[in-house]
Design a protein around this motif. Structure first.
Motif, PDB file in Angstrom:
ATOM      1  N   LEU A   1     -10.590  11.394  -2.738  1.00  0.00           N
ATOM      2  CA  LEU A   1      -9.736  10.675  -1.804  1.00  0.00           C
ATOM      3  C   LEU A   1      -9.430  11.567  -0.603  1.00  0.00           C
ATOM      4  O   LEU A   1      -9.640  12.779  -0.650  1.00  0.00           O
ATOM      5  CB  LEU A   1      -8.436  10.254  -2.497  1.00  0.00           C
TER       6      LEU A   1
ATOM      7  N   TYR B   1     -15.890  10.890  -6.572  1.00  0.00           N
ATOM      8  CA  TYR B   1     -15.393  10.467  -5.259  1.00  0.00           C
ATOM      9  C   TYR B   1     -14.064  11.155  -5.019  1.00  0.00           C
ATOM     10  O   TYR B   1     -13.202  11.141  -5.899  1.00  0.00           O
ATOM     11  CB  TYR B   1     -15.230   8.945  -5.256  1.00  0.00           C
TER      12      TYR B   1
ATOM     13  N   TRP C   1     -18.566   1.488 -10.265  1.00  0.00           N
ATOM     14  CA  TRP C   1     -18.400   0.090  -9.880  1.00  0.00           C
ATOM     15  C   TRP C   1     -19.304  -0.772 -10.754  1.00  0.00           C
ATOM     16  O   TRP C   1     -20.414  -0.355 -11.096  1.00  0.00           O
ATOM     17  CB  TRP C   1     -18.831  -0.118  -8.423  1.00  0.00           C
TER      18      TRP C   1
ATOM     19  N   LEU D   1      -7.411   4.594 -12.287  1.00  0.00           N
ATOM     20  CA  LEU D   1      -7.226   3.856 -11.034  1.00  0.00           C
ATOM     21  C   LEU D   1      -8.300   2.765 -11.042  1.00  0.00           C
ATOM     22  O   LEU D   1      -9.480   3.053 -11.156  1.00  0.00           O
ATOM     23  CB  LEU D   1      -7.407   4.788  -9.846  1.00  0.00           C
TER      24      LEU D   1
ATOM     25  N   VAL E   1       1.321  10.545  -3.087  1.00  0.00           N
ATOM     26  CA  VAL E   1       1.067  10.911  -1.689  1.00  0.00           C
ATOM     27  C   VAL E   1       2.403  11.074  -0.971  1.00  0.00           C
ATOM     28  O   VAL E   1       3.272  10.202  -1.063  1.00  0.00           O
ATOM     29  CB  VAL E   1       0.212   9.814  -0.996  1.00  0.00           C
TER      30      VAL E   1
ATOM     31  N   PHE F   1     -11.981   3.920 -12.218  1.00  0.00           N
ATOM     32  CA  PHE F   1     -12.029   5.348 -11.931  1.00  0.00           C
ATOM     33  C   PHE F   1     -10.923   6.069 -12.693  1.00  0.00           C
ATOM     34  O   PHE F   1      -9.935   5.462 -13.101  1.00  0.00           O
ATOM     35  CB  PHE F   1     -11.889   5.586 -10.418  1.00  0.00           C
TER      36      PHE F   1
ATOM     37  N   ILE G   1     -21.218   7.577   0.907  1.00  0.00           N
ATOM     38  CA  ILE G   1     -21.328   7.614  -0.547  1.00  0.00           C
ATOM     39  C   ILE G   1     -22.499   6.736  -0.978  1.00  0.00           C
ATOM     40  O   ILE G   1     -22.698   5.659  -0.414  1.00  0.00           O
ATOM     41  CB  ILE G   1     -20.060   7.028  -1.224  1.00  0.00           C
TER      42      ILE G   1
ATOM     43  N   THR H   1      -9.895  -0.775  -9.152  1.00  0.00           N
ATOM     44  CA  THR H   1      -9.976  -1.390  -7.827  1.00  0.00           C
ATOM     45  C   THR H   1     -10.994  -2.511  -7.881  1.00  0.00           C
ATOM     46  O   THR H   1     -11.925  -2.471  -8.699  1.00  0.00           O
ATOM     47  CB  THR H   1     -10.331  -0.300  -6.764  1.00  0.00           C
TER      48      THR H   1
ATOM     49  N   TYR I   1       0.823  -1.211   0.000  1.00  0.00           N
ATOM     50  CA  TYR I   1       0.000   0.000   0.000  1.00  0.00           C
ATOM     51  C   TYR I   1       0.860   1.266   0.000  1.00  0.00           C
ATOM     52  O   TYR I   1       0.521   2.263  -0.643  1.00  0.00           O
ATOM     53  CB  TYR I   1      -0.944  -0.023   1.208  1.00  0.00           C
TER      54      TYR I   1
HETATM   55  C1  MYR Z   1     -16.487   3.079  -2.181  1.00  0.00           C
HETATM   56  O1  MYR Z   1     -17.121   2.168  -2.703  1.00  0.00           O
HETATM   57  O2  MYR Z   1     -15.860   2.907  -1.138  1.00  0.00           O
HETATM   58  C2  MYR Z   1     -16.473   4.419  -2.807  1.00  0.00           C
HETATM   59  C3  MYR Z   1     -15.756   4.508  -4.071  1.00  0.00           C
HETATM   60  C4  MYR Z   1     -14.327   4.083  -4.034  1.00  0.00           C
HETATM   61  C5  MYR Z   1     -13.547   4.592  -5.208  1.00  0.00           C
HETATM   62  C6  MYR Z   1     -12.175   4.084  -5.376  1.00  0.00           C
HETATM   63  C7  MYR Z   1     -11.367   4.027  -4.142  1.00  0.00           C
HETATM   64  C8  MYR Z   1      -9.913   4.037  -4.425  1.00  0.00           C
HETATM   65  C9  MYR Z   1      -9.169   4.326  -3.166  1.00  0.00           C
HETATM   66  C10 MYR Z   1      -7.715   4.472  -3.416  1.00  0.00           C
HETATM   67  C11 MYR Z   1      -6.945   4.907  -2.200  1.00  0.00           C
HETATM   68  C12 MYR Z   1      -5.695   5.589  -2.640  1.00  0.00           C
HETATM   69  C13 MYR Z   1      -4.931   6.279  -1.611  1.00  0.00           C
HETATM   70  C14 MYR Z   1      -3.827   7.047  -2.261  1.00  0.00           C
END
Ligand code: MYR
Length: 131
Positions: free
Chosen positions: A72, A70, A82, A102, A23, A93, A60, A104, A14
């Motif tokens: 961060l 969204y 999603w 990005l 970051v 995203f 959300i 996920t 991470y």
């Molecule tokens: C959700 O379902 O929780 C809301 C949408 C999430 C969007 C993508 C989250 C990516 C998070 C990345 C963390 C990066 C930290 C630098």
């Protein structure tokens, strides 16, 4: 089902992932111990997600396949959606500041929820235990 409250238990790569995201070191150190908790309520293709961490609390709403915005914890803005593929949630995203992708996923593995993150060739995972 993803429904329930999930508390982060451990993370893999991470720090490297956050570094790739740009970051800074101090925020990455804080993020290592962010105590992230995600509560998911799914109703058909509609989701309500509560997120809480040492950084913030956030709620959300989204619908599978429908774009939403969204931001961060560090203010980086994303837009995307999603989708459900089999038993896996797949999120695609785009960063608004640089247009980069990005991706996920969320999946259930042996009673844990595994979230993977991918950005510019760097992948990470965070593993959550149900509370
Ligand atoms: C959700 O379902 O929780 C809301 C949408 C999430 C969007 C993508 C989250 C990516 C998070 C990345 C963390 C990066 C930290 C630098």
């Amino acid at each position: 089902t993803f429904n329930g409250t999930w508390k982060v238990d451990r993370s893999e790569n991470y720090d490297k992932f956050m570094e790739q995201m740009g970051v800074n070191l101090m925020k990455r150190k804080l993020a290592e111990h962010d105590n992230l908790k995600i509560t998911i309520e799914q109703n058909g293709d509609k989701f309500h997600v509560k997120e809480s961490s040492t950084f913030r609390s956030k709620e959300i709403d989204f619908t599978l396949g429908v774009q939403f915005e969204y931001d961060l914890a560090d203010g980086t803005e994303l837009a995307g959606a999603w989708e459900m593929e089999g038993d896996m949630l797949k999120g695609k995203f785009t960063r608004k500041d640089n247009g980069k992708a990005l991706t996920t996923t969320r999946t259930l593995v042996g009673g844990e929820m595994v979230q993977s993150y991918s950005y510019e060739g760097v992948e990470a995972r965070r593993i959550f235990k149900k509370q």
